[in-house]
Scaffold this motif. Structure first.
Motif, PDB file in Angstrom:
ATOM      1  N   GLN A  21      -6.855   0.333  -0.051  1.00 10.96           N
ATOM      2  CA  GLN A  21      -5.423   0.055  -0.047  1.00 10.96           C
ATOM      3  C   GLN A  21      -5.096  -1.408  -0.315  1.00 10.96           C
ATOM      4  OE1 GLN A  21      -6.743   2.215   2.293  1.00 10.96           O
ATOM      5  NE2 GLN A  21      -5.222   3.770   2.837  1.00 10.96           N
TER       6      GLN A  21
ATOM      7  N   ASP B 187      -0.952   6.154  -5.621  1.00 10.35           N
ATOM      8  CA  ASP B 187      -1.665   6.197  -4.345  1.00 10.35           C
ATOM      9  C   ASP B 187      -2.989   6.942  -4.501  1.00 10.35           C
ATOM     10  OD1 ASP B 187      -2.479   6.201  -1.750  1.00 10.35           O
ATOM     11  OD2 ASP B 187      -0.580   6.871  -0.910  1.00 10.35           O
TER      12      ASP B 187
ATOM     13  N   ASN C 236      -4.860   6.909   6.008  1.00 13.27           N
ATOM     14  CA  ASN C 236      -4.280   6.394   4.765  1.00 13.27           C
ATOM     15  C   ASN C 236      -2.906   5.778   5.029  1.00 13.27           C
ATOM     16  OD1 ASN C 236      -4.484   6.447   1.621  1.00 13.27           O
ATOM     17  ND2 ASN C 236      -2.412   7.167   2.078  1.00 13.27           N
TER      18      ASN C 236
END
Length: 601
Positions: A348, A375, A403
């Motif tokens: 991320q 994503d 996540n």
């Protein structure tokens, strides 16, 4: 004295431009044999601010300033020893009303991804073309199958019935490779729609027909590379127009080198400058002529075709400073224009680095100016999670929870594209062996979390595909898109029972999503999964949605008292999938591998 019109000019790019742009300067590329020997003047008192010649005498780059110039015809005169050799008429056109303020796609949309060659053949007459090498061969899995722009237009009502409000089509510009040209990522002319898809006018018509239905058209733009058959590759404007090595050098794909403070210069250079594959020359965005060409081409398509957004392929393979400048040039012209970049990474922080105004990028004084990223870490989780029946420290629904626990890294978490699959990955129905319950959980997740959901064509009727069998297997023809197809899944009557089951669920889910503001820009609160059950809320001041996902193989009893901070004074919730009403002040029993989406009352 009589003049020869357009002698020695083979190409002019951009072919025309627009008056009243934010950036009043446009650099026009004239191409023709020995054209650089001429000096150039422009009519109507148009100021030529730069006349750029390169080592290749067949190119001439003429920059004009159009500030305060209304739409008009400009006559360029090409002179040799003060004698006019020939002229060229160039149009400065009027823009559409409020063009600069156009609204783009956002989290209130659902985006439908199409590979046009494999979607629907609306015009069999353009299946092959005399000016392109590869011919129609539907029997060849990796061949040209004949899908086209007219096929998309013909099925807009079908796409809309799914709840989709935007279409992302893989590239439609000409790709003249000898084989595998159907994916169109190796473009040979970026100002021309591939004739096997239709014409430039057909593309404009697609946008127009979509706008009539309140739908948005998103172009797949490629900044990193062109195809080896691009017309310029036969006669480069400059040696450094593309990255060249003594021996063929392929990118190492290690994009983490760009932000890695410990990376070697060699590794970083090969990442950025190496070619994607042998048929895709790597463009040099650090060359100002290349960068300006790409900026103007992108802006020209937005203005000409009335586009609503870009998805940018291999965004972070390009020169970082160059791609940031390219992106800013577009958003300066169109402040509301959304651009989603393919940042295919598995961390991320490394993905968030590439979103506009990232505090992570700011550590290195870098701002990509890119409004949206894809994503991929959520995609990674989705690709395994519903096969993980037991929730452990790092398996099952905890993967999804973790996540979203990193959402703080992104400067604009609502502008994230969420997806289960795309044209480069295994189809989700292959991953889950067409287990309908797992498909339901997958799509429910995509539809109800933050960001912009994207659906890949055919998943909504249960289409499957294994990338291990080759790309063609994940890019199969949509049934009913070709005359004579035994099964027409575009119509209710033509869908099989199994296809209808998938379609009806998907349509109901995303049509409902269109109406629910809490899912568009609402906040999110989630709870640590227990027994492989994940519960989260999306909410605004006046609307709350509660999602309960049981990823175990057993019935699970949910004590709703745990979620009091989000349930508040609500007492019931209607499941938008089953239409059943649940009393949320009591325990709720969830079936194995199931999802319940409650609008709280």
């Amino acid at each position: 004295m009589s003049l020869t019109i357009n002698a020695q000019i083979d190409r002019v790019e951009p072919p025309f431009w627009y008056a009243g742009m934010y950036n009043p300067e446009v650099q026009i590329m004239f191409y023709g044999k020995n054209i650089a020997q001429y000096e150039v003047t422009a009519s109507n008192s148009i100021a030529i601010t730069e006349l750029k010649k390169t080592e290749n005498p067949n190119y001439l780059f003429v920059t004009i300033n159009t500030k305060n110039v209304a739409a008009t015809e400009i006559i360029f005169s090409f002179r040799n020893k003060n004698q006019i050799a020939f002229t060229h008429k160039y149009s400065l056109k009027k823009r559409r009303e409020k063009s600069a303020e156009r609204k783009s796609f956002d989290a209130s949309d659902m985006m439908y991804l199409i590979m046009p060659d494999r979607f629907a053949n609306g015009n069999p007459k353009n299946d092959s073309n005399s000016k392109t090498v590869e011919k129609y061969n539907r029997d060849l899995p990796g061949g040209r199958h004949g899908g086209d722009i007219q096929g998309i237009i013909k099925n807009l009502d079908y796409i809309s019935s799914l709840g989709a409000t935007a279409i992302w089509s893989t590239p439609l510009c000409e790709d003249n490779d000898k084989a595998f040209s159907y994916h169109t990522y190796a473009q040979s002319d970026v100002y021309k729609i591939d004739p096997r898809y239709g014409t430039n006018e057909d593309y404009v018509r697609l946008a127009s027909e979509m706008h009539k239905k309140d739908m948005k058209l998103v172009m797949d733009y490629v900044t990193n590379h062109w195809g080896i058959e691009h017309w310029m590759m036969k006669d480069l404007p400059t040696h450094d127009w593309i990255h060249q090595f003594e021996n063929y050098t392929q990118t190492n794909h290690k994009r983490s080198t760009i932000s890695d403070i410990n990376a070697s210069k060699t590794d970083t250079e090969i990442c950025l400058d190496g070619w994607f594959v042998t048929t895709m020359p790597d463009l040099n965005q650090s060359n100002p002529l290349v960068l300006n060409y790409l900026k103007q081409n992108a802006i020209w398509w937005i203005e000409y075709a009335d586009l609503d957004g870009f998805r940018v392929d291999t965004y972070n393979y390009s020169d970082p400073a160059g791609i940031a400048s390219w992106t800013k040039a577009i958003t300066d012209e169109y402040p509301n224009f959304n651009i989603v970049g393919e940042i295919w990474m598995h961390n991320q922080a490394q993905m968030a680095y590439w979103q506009k105004d990232s505090k992570i990028g700011a550590i290195q004084n870098y701002n990509s100016n890119l409004p949206s990223v894809m994503d991929f870490t959520l995609h990674d989780a989705i690709s395994t999670v519903f096969n993980e029946d037991d929730g452990t420290w790092d398996k099952g629904m905890v993967k999804v929870y973790d996540n979203f626990a990193n959402d703080f890294l992104y400067p604009n978490i609502n502008s994230i594209m969420v997806f289960a699959e795309n044209h480069d990955t295994n189809r989700i129905n292959h991953v889950y062996q067409n287990d309908f319950r797992k498909y339901q959980m997958t799509m429910a997740l995509i539809a109800t979390v933050r960001g912009i959901p994207q659906l890949y064509y055919g998943s909504e009727i249960g289409m499957s595909g294994n990338k291990d069998n080759g790309d063609a297997d994940i890019r199969q023809d949509f049934p009913g898109g070709w005359l004579g197809d035994e099964n027409n899944a575009f119509t209710k009557e033509g869908r099989t029972f199994g296809q209808s089951q998938y379609f009806d669920f998907t349509s109901k889910l995303f049509q409902w999503r269109k109406t629910n503001e809490a899912l568009h820009f609402g906040k999110m609160t989630h709870y640590i999964p227990e027994n492989n059950v994940y519960v989260y809320f999306r909410y605004t001041d006046n609307k709350t949605v509660m999602v309960m996902m049981n990823n175990s193989n057993d019935n699970q009893t949910i004590n709703t008292a745990r979620f009091k901070e989000n349930i508040k004074e609500y007492t019931t919730g209607k499941d938008i999938l089953s239409d059943l009403t649940f009393n949320i002040s009591k325990e709720i029993i969830l079936e194995p591998k199931s999802v319940v989406i409650l609008e709280l009352k």
